[in-house]
Design an enzyme around this catalytic site. Structure first.
Site, PDB file in Angstrom:
ATOM      1  CB  ILE A 120      58.488  35.880 114.695  1.00 61.53           C
ATOM      2  CG1 ILE A 120      59.176  34.824 115.094  1.00 61.53           C
ATOM      3  CG2 ILE A 120      58.849  37.126 115.447  1.00 61.53           C
ATOM      4  CD1 ILE A 120      58.979  34.488 116.531  1.00 61.53           C
ATOM      5  CD  GLU A 121      51.490  40.180 116.255  1.00 63.81           C
ATOM      6  OE1 GLU A 121      50.711  41.284 116.340  1.00 63.81           O
ATOM      7  OE2 GLU A 121      50.949  39.292 116.709  1.00 63.81           O
TER       8      GLU A 121
END
Length: 126
Positions: A120-121
């Site tokens: 997850i960015e």
């Protein structure tokens, strides 16, 4: 042909409830129920439909696999505040914030993993 936007995508997960708990707690995504008691994570005009590994809905990806996604979310919350929130939720960050290139410009991003190991960015536009 013209594509306006992404409506939804599907994540195959090991445990739908754990995924719902994680994304609602850490990113504030809204858990919605639709169809035949299916679950999704809603934000803005998009959603992430959830399929439980081994119980996927048809049609499905050819090789649905928990932990194979790499997603980038844009937030207007200052990244330092987002980091403090994630840390208060017990989320381990993967390194320091870094500059990246998004769909419409430069980003400052942090990275972490969800319960299935998806990357997850979380980013602010620069």
């Amino acid at each position: 042909m013209y594509i306006d936007r992404l409506d939804h995508l599907v994540l195959t997960v090991r445990n739908i409830q754990a995924t719902c708990d994680f994304y609602s707690r850490t990113l504030g995504l809204e858990v919605v129920t639709f169809g035949n008691d299916r679950k999704a994570l809603q934000f803005g005009q998009q959603k992430i439909n959830l399929h439980e590994a081994g119980n996927e809905f048809e049609p499905k990806a050819l090789h649905p696999t928990p932990g194979s996604a790499d997603l980038c979310f844009i937030t207007t919350v200052p990244l330092k505040d987002a980091i403090a929130h994630l840390e208060s939720c017990g989320v381990e960050l993967l390194g320091e914030p870094m500059k990246r290139t998004g769909a419409i410009g430069s980003l400052r991003s942090i990275y972490f993993r969800d319960p299935d190991g998806n990357l997850i960015e979380l980013s602010n536009h620069l």
